[in-house]
Design an enzyme around this catalytic site. Structure first.
Site, PDB file in Angstrom:
ATOM      1  N   ASP A 103       0.794  -1.230   0.000  1.00  0.00           N
ATOM      2  CA  ASP A 103       0.000   0.000   0.000  1.00  0.00           C
ATOM      3  C   ASP A 103       0.832   1.288   0.000  1.00  0.00           C
ATOM      4  O   ASP A 103       1.972   1.312   0.461  1.00  0.00           O
ATOM      5  CB  ASP A 103      -0.880   0.036   1.252  1.00  0.00           C
ATOM      6  CG  ASP A 103      -2.042  -0.935   1.184  1.00  0.00           C
ATOM      7  OD1 ASP A 103      -2.060  -1.789   0.276  1.00  0.00           O
ATOM      8  OD2 ASP A 103      -2.919  -0.851   2.062  1.00  0.00           O
ATOM      9  N   ASP A 104       0.183   2.358  -0.470  1.00  0.00           N
ATOM     10  CA  ASP A 104       0.564   3.764  -0.280  1.00  0.00           C
ATOM     11  C   ASP A 104       1.566   4.312  -1.284  1.00  0.00           C
ATOM     12  O   ASP A 104       1.952   5.474  -1.187  1.00  0.00           O
ATOM     13  CB  ASP A 104       1.097   4.023   1.139  1.00  0.00           C
ATOM     14  CG  ASP A 104       0.042   3.806   2.203  1.00  0.00           C
ATOM     15  OD1 ASP A 104      -1.127   3.609   1.837  1.00  0.00           O
ATOM     16  OD2 ASP A 104       0.384   3.827   3.398  1.00  0.00           O
ATOM     17  N   HIS A 154      -6.306   3.153  -3.956  1.00  0.00           N
ATOM     18  CA  HIS A 154      -6.184   3.423  -2.516  1.00  0.00           C
ATOM     19  C   HIS A 154      -6.525   4.879  -2.196  1.00  0.00           C
ATOM     20  O   HIS A 154      -6.029   5.430  -1.224  1.00  0.00           O
ATOM     21  CB  HIS A 154      -4.768   3.076  -2.067  1.00  0.00           C
ATOM     22  CG  HIS A 154      -4.619   2.796  -0.598  1.00  0.00           C
ATOM     23  ND1 HIS A 154      -5.532   2.087   0.137  1.00  0.00           N
ATOM     24  CD2 HIS A 154      -3.633   3.134   0.287  1.00  0.00           C
ATOM     25  CE1 HIS A 154      -5.127   1.984   1.388  1.00  0.00           C
ATOM     26  NE2 HIS A 154      -3.980   2.632   1.510  1.00  0.00           N
ATOM     27  N   HIS A 158      -5.685   9.580   0.741  1.00  0.00           N
ATOM     28  CA  HIS A 158      -5.473   8.682   1.879  1.00  0.00           C
ATOM     29  C   HIS A 158      -6.122   9.241   3.149  1.00  0.00           C
ATOM     30  O   HIS A 158      -5.602   9.122   4.253  1.00  0.00           O
ATOM     31  CB  HIS A 158      -3.978   8.441   2.116  1.00  0.00           C
ATOM     32  CG  HIS A 158      -3.683   7.158   2.852  1.00  0.00           C
ATOM     33  ND1 HIS A 158      -3.646   7.089   4.222  1.00  0.00           N
ATOM     34  CD2 HIS A 158      -3.398   5.912   2.417  1.00  0.00           C
ATOM     35  CE1 HIS A 158      -3.348   5.856   4.597  1.00  0.00           C
ATOM     36  NE2 HIS A 158      -3.201   5.119   3.516  1.00  0.00           N
ATOM     37  N   HIS A 248       3.636  -2.195   3.148  1.00  0.00           N
ATOM     38  CA  HIS A 248       3.645  -0.829   2.626  1.00  0.00           C
ATOM     39  C   HIS A 248       4.965  -0.510   1.926  1.00  0.00           C
ATOM     40  O   HIS A 248       6.029  -0.899   2.402  1.00  0.00           O
ATOM     41  CB  HIS A 248       3.436   0.181   3.758  1.00  0.00           C
ATOM     42  CG  HIS A 248       2.114   0.046   4.446  1.00  0.00           C
ATOM     43  ND1 HIS A 248       1.862  -0.918   5.415  1.00  0.00           N
ATOM     44  CD2 HIS A 248       0.945   0.739   4.296  1.00  0.00           C
ATOM     45  CE1 HIS A 248       0.608  -0.799   5.830  1.00  0.00           C
ATOM     46  NE2 HIS A 248       0.031   0.194   5.170  1.00  0.00           N
TER      47      HIS A 248
END
Length: 291
Positions: A103-104, A154, A158, A248
């Site tokens: 993620d991210d 995503h 965020h 991540h």
């Protein structure tokens, strides 16, 4: 004005120019301070490194050949999972398949290092991207797709806070549009930041037949106090057939995640696991349902 005065002024001017050049050189070399917090109470967006600093890192780290845009690649999900929340699947005969989800990103330096590790180990993962990070690092995004990894949405900022329908739509659709514009990929995979399911994002995603992809186990790599070996232990302890692992590559300093990744892959392979993307995992589950 005397000759001595003129000579003194020339010397002062030279020193002033030299100091200015030195100061600029030092400023240009400053490393961006990356945010490390990833707490459910956070309402501020991820702080993506500034474009000029990102460009410096990319120019040092990118491979010599420029990744090309992949056209018309769709990460769709079987009808069974459209509009559903997914934590794991149950493969037939408990086949040892597992999906790494990351993620991210895309993120300067870290994503590139993780891509190198995944390539060396012939492993494909699923990357859930933040819109702002794609905007800042488009060439890294192209490389992720070119190397065969799956992509999920995503959101743009965020955010964890509650959103109305218009804001939730913007967060998701704006990101999907940029994913397509940058890489040629269309995706029906969505992961809400922080795993928050009640702030309007998951509801909108489900209304548009996205699969809301959660996770069945986490490396806990956002813990600022834990060492990389703890991440390895977390993944190995909770691994099961059909698991989706949370990791991540962006949102902060992920050096420890990079350090843990090779051992996670090696140890899971030693246990007989085969790595698949989330879309592949859902297709395996679908084939089981249809039997």
């Amino acid at each position: 004005m005397t000759d001595n005065h003129q000579q003194q002024r020339k010397i002062i001017t030279v020193f002033a120019i030299a100091f200015s050049v030195t100061a600029c050189s030092l400023t240009a070399g400053i490393t961006p301070q990356l945010k490390t917090n990833h707490l459910p109470t956070q309402i501020n967006p991820i702080q993506v490194p500034q474009k000029n600093l990102t460009s410096q890192i990319n120019s040092q780290s990118q491979p010599p050949t420029k990744p090309t845009k992949v056209e018309n690649l769709n990460f769709t999900v079987p009808a069974t999972f459209q509009g559903k929340t997914i934590y794991h699947v149950q493969p037939q005969n408990s086949e040892k398949v597992i999906a790494l989800s990351i993620d991210d990103g895309p993120w300067p330096n870290t994503t590139i290092q993780m891509l190198d590790i995944l390539k060396q180990n012939d492993v494909k993962a699923t990357f859930f991207w933040v819109g702002q990070a794609i905007q800042a690092n488009p060439e890294i995004a192209k490389r992720v797709v070119a190397e065969g990894h799956a992509i999920g949405n995503h959101t743009w900022h965020h955010w964890y806070r509650r959103m109305d329908i218009a804001t939730a739509k913007s967060e998701i659709e704006r990101t999907n549009e940029l994913i397509y514009k940058t890489t040629g990929v269309k995706t029906s995979l969505f992961r809400p930041p922080g795993g928050v399911l009640n702030n309007g994002l998951a509801a909108y995603a489900k209304s548009q037949n996205y699969a809301v992809v959660m996770w069945s186990q986490t490396s806990a790599d956002t813990d600022p106090r834990a060492k990389s070996q703890v991440f390895v232990k977390n993944v190995l302890r909770d691994a099961k057939p059909g698991s989706i692992v949370l990791m991540h590559d962006g949102g902060g300093d992920r050096t420890r995640t990079v350090q843990a990744l090779p051992e996670i892959i090696t140890r899971l392979k030693q246990q007989g696991y085969r790595f698949v993307t989330v879309p592949e995992l859902l297709k395996i589950e679908q084939s089981t349902i249809n039997r």
